[in-house]
Design a protein around this motif. Structure first.
Motif, PDB file in Angstrom:
ATOM      1  N   GLU A 115      56.153  41.756  41.984  1.00 11.58           N
ATOM      2  CA  GLU A 115      55.239  40.786  42.605  1.00 11.58           C
ATOM      3  C   GLU A 115      55.151  41.091  44.103  1.00 11.58           C
ATOM      4  OE1 GLU A 115      52.780  37.699  43.340  1.00 11.58           O
ATOM      5  OE2 GLU A 115      53.273  38.392  41.332  1.00 11.58           O
TER       6      GLU A 115
ATOM      7  N   LYS B 255      50.271  40.708  50.643  1.00 13.94           N
ATOM      8  CA  LYS B 255      48.978  40.151  50.227  1.00 13.94           C
ATOM      9  C   LYS B 255      48.089  39.897  51.441  1.00 13.94           C
ATOM     10  CE  LYS B 255      50.659  37.724  46.122  1.00 13.94           C
ATOM     11  NZ  LYS B 255      51.139  36.400  45.712  1.00 13.94           N
TER      12      LYS B 255
ATOM     13  N   ASP C 136      40.130  36.130  44.291  1.00 11.00           N
ATOM     14  CA  ASP C 136      40.950  36.976  45.163  1.00 11.00           C
ATOM     15  C   ASP C 136      42.050  36.129  45.801  1.00 11.00           C
ATOM     16  OD1 ASP C 136      39.767  39.440  44.941  1.00 11.00           O
ATOM     17  OD2 ASP C 136      38.353  39.124  46.599  1.00 11.00           O
ATOM     18  N   TRP C 137      43.153  36.763  46.114  1.00  9.63           N
ATOM     19  CA  TRP C 137      44.164  36.062  46.895  1.00  9.63           C
ATOM     20  C   TRP C 137      43.596  35.843  48.295  1.00  9.63           C
ATOM     21  CZ3 TRP C 137      46.569  36.565  51.533  1.00  9.63           C
ATOM     22  CH2 TRP C 137      47.656  35.687  51.754  1.00  9.63           C
TER      23      TRP C 137
ATOM     24  N   ASP D 246      39.078  41.111  36.210  1.00 12.28           N
ATOM     25  CA  ASP D 246      39.866  40.449  37.243  1.00 12.28           C
ATOM     26  C   ASP D 246      39.902  41.360  38.480  1.00 12.28           C
ATOM     27  OD1 ASP D 246      41.775  39.327  38.810  1.00 12.28           O
ATOM     28  OD2 ASP D 246      43.356  39.288  37.277  1.00 12.28           O
ATOM     29  N   TYR D 247      39.486  40.815  39.620  1.00 12.44           N
ATOM     30  CA  TYR D 247      39.500  41.625  40.850  1.00 12.44           C
ATOM     31  C   TYR D 247      40.904  42.176  41.144  1.00 12.44           C
ATOM     32  CZ  TYR D 247      34.784  40.243  42.351  1.00 12.44           C
ATOM     33  OH  TYR D 247      33.438  40.069  42.449  1.00 12.44           O
ATOM     34  N   GLN D 248      41.903  41.388  40.750  1.00 18.15           N
ATOM     35  CA  GLN D 248      43.289  41.810  41.031  1.00 18.15           C
ATOM     36  C   GLN D 248      43.673  43.066  40.244  1.00 18.15           C
ATOM     37  OE1 GLN D 248      43.846  40.029  43.684  1.00 18.15           O
ATOM     38  NE2 GLN D 248      42.424  38.614  42.715  1.00 18.15           N
ATOM     39  N   ASP D 249      43.035  43.209  39.061  1.00 19.11           N
ATOM     40  CA  ASP D 249      43.415  44.309  38.179  1.00 19.11           C
ATOM     41  C   ASP D 249      42.615  45.557  38.523  1.00 19.11           C
ATOM     42  OD1 ASP D 249      44.177  45.940  36.105  1.00 19.11           O
ATOM     43  OD2 ASP D 249      43.072  44.837  34.557  1.00 19.11           O
ATOM     44  N   ASP D 250      42.964  46.199  39.633  1.00 24.31           N
ATOM     45  CA  ASP D 250      42.136  47.338  40.068  1.00 24.31           C
ATOM     46  C   ASP D 250      42.350  48.563  39.201  1.00 24.31           C
ATOM     47  OD1 ASP D 250      44.613  47.221  41.233  1.00 24.31           O
ATOM     48  OD2 ASP D 250      43.869  47.191  43.304  1.00 24.31           O
TER      49      ASP D 250
END
Ligand SMILES: [Fe+2]
Ligand SMILES: [Fe+2]
Lengths: 313, 95
Positions: free
Chosen positions: A3, A9, A27-28, B63-67
């Motif tokens: 993580e 981040k 998005d974060w 998911d944007y996080q899952d690039d």
């Protein structure tokens, strides 16, 4: 997979913004970015909604059918802008119901200008011309904002605003070619709207606590002073070209900078008006509440329709 | 009264032959009303020949996080027309 830490981040978030990429829902993002955006977008949405009222009351009295249709279309656009912006704010987790409630209870803030009266037809023209020009300069800047949904809403809105400015200018230019009483009415409206319109872009940036962070994360890409200067540089020659006076004896083109010098508005007045103590705050909220109440039957009819719609499994 | 309702994503087609383009979303109690509101919101000025509305919650998205999802692990140039010999160029070279 490990993580990521908050620092990692944040660094990725800031790097994305530095590259000129947009932030999208999901998005974060730092809490402060989200809070700042919700505040700016919801206030913007409320301004569009309340912005219908000063001009809307002239719809029954517009001189001629074409001007009446134009004004209805303009006011409808502002309602649409409000809805687009409520949707943009919702992507950050605040519901439209919640925001509408805040507006109706008087908790929400909105643009200072809409708390000034519109006693003559010239006010309608001057609002479209001056207030919408100032709004467009601000919104063109906001179309570059780092938050994707807000940027998209702004692009759509800016396109419609150019019609608002044109119709306002057209109404004032018509008065400018009119009889002395019409010219005087237009000049009087310009005099009354000048300072409230200058205030719209916000207090000088030294006083604005929010500007710093908003600039760092490219929520805004220009300071309040830059936006206001752009407005003054654009509008002063237009006002003078129609043969009207800018109600500021100390407004002149500074040859050295190429910009117009102007007298700063009364920032104490802005503070008062935004915090509820303007000439028309109470009237605006009362009208907003009344029309909300009068629209109850529409919402009830729609709600009844919803309960009859079979839900998707 | 709850007027939060569901949201519908709106797709706008400017003229026949064009793709439907996502333009935004509306709150509505049902799909028919969503179309009506989408017309008022997104088609009251510009030309439009067709609108689609889709319940937002029916959209399945990446998911944007899952690039990793879009990462290209190998050379994909074999998919690109520019990576091949061109008959037009051969004709040009001849002249
Ligand atoms: Fe607007
Ligand atoms: Fe406008």
């Amino acid at each position: 997979m490990q993580e990521k830490t908050h620092e990692q981040k944040l660094a990725e978030f800031e790097a994305r913004i530095a590259r000129g990429e947009k932030i999208e829902p999901g998005d974060w993002m730092p809490d402060e970015y989200k809070k700042n955006l919700i505040r700016i977008i919801s206030q913007h949405a409320h301004s569009e909604i309340v912005g219908q009222l000063p001009e809307g009351k002239w719809i029954p009295y517009a001189p001629g059918f074409r001007r009446k249709l134009t004004l209805i279309a303009k006011v409808q656009d502002e309602a649409g802008h409000g809805q687009l912006l409520y949707r943009a704010a919702e992507t950050l987790g605040k519901s439209r119901e919640e925001m509408m409630e805040e507006l109706l209870t008087g908790k929400a803030k909105y643009a200072n200008v809409f708390n000034y009266p519109t006693p003559t037809w010239a006010d309608v023209g001057v609002i479209g011309w001056l207030v919408d020009t100032s709004a467009v300069i601000n919104q063109t800047m906001l179309a570059q904002t780092s938050y994707g949904p807000y940027a998209r809403a702004m692009k759509r809105i800016c396109y419609e605003e150019s019609f608002h400015i044109k119709q306002g200018y057209d109404a004032v230019a018509t008065l400018a070619r009119g009889i002395p009483a019409q010219r005087a009415m237009a000049q009087d409206a310009i005099n009354r709207w000048w300072y409230p319109t200058l205030m719209m872009s916000g207090p000088p940036d030294k006083i604005s606590v929010h500007t710093d962070q908003a600039m760092r994360w490219k929520i805004k890409t220009k300071t309040n002073e830059q936006v206001r200067q752009e407005f003054v540089d654009l509008i002063v020659p237009q006002i003078r070209a129609l043969g009207f006076d800018v109600p500021d004896t100390n407004c002149y083109l500074d040859e050295a900078t190429g910009h117009y010098h102007y007298t700063q508005p009364d920032w104490e007045e802005l503070r008062r008006v935004v915090n509820g103590d303007g000439p028309c705050n109470a009237e605006r909220l009362a009208v907003r509440r009344k029309v909300h109440e009068e629209g109850t039957w529409v919402r009830e009819a729609l709600a009844a329709k919803q309960s009859k719609t079979p839900k998707a499994a | 009264m709850d007027t939060q309702w569901e949201t519908y994503e709106v797709f706008h087609q400017t003229k026949r032959g064009d793709a439907h383009v996502h333009v935004g979303s509306v709150h509505a109690p049902d799909p028919q009303m969503a179309l009506q509101l989408a017309k008022d919101q997104f088609a009251r000025r510009l030309k439009c020949v067709s609108l689609w509305v889709v319940r937002t919650k029916d959209v399945t998205a990446t998911d944007y996080q899952d690039d990793g999802f879009f990462a290209q692990s190998t050379d994909k140039s074999y998919r690109d027309p520019k990576a091949f010999e061109s008959p037009e160029k051969a004709v040009d070279d001849e002249h």
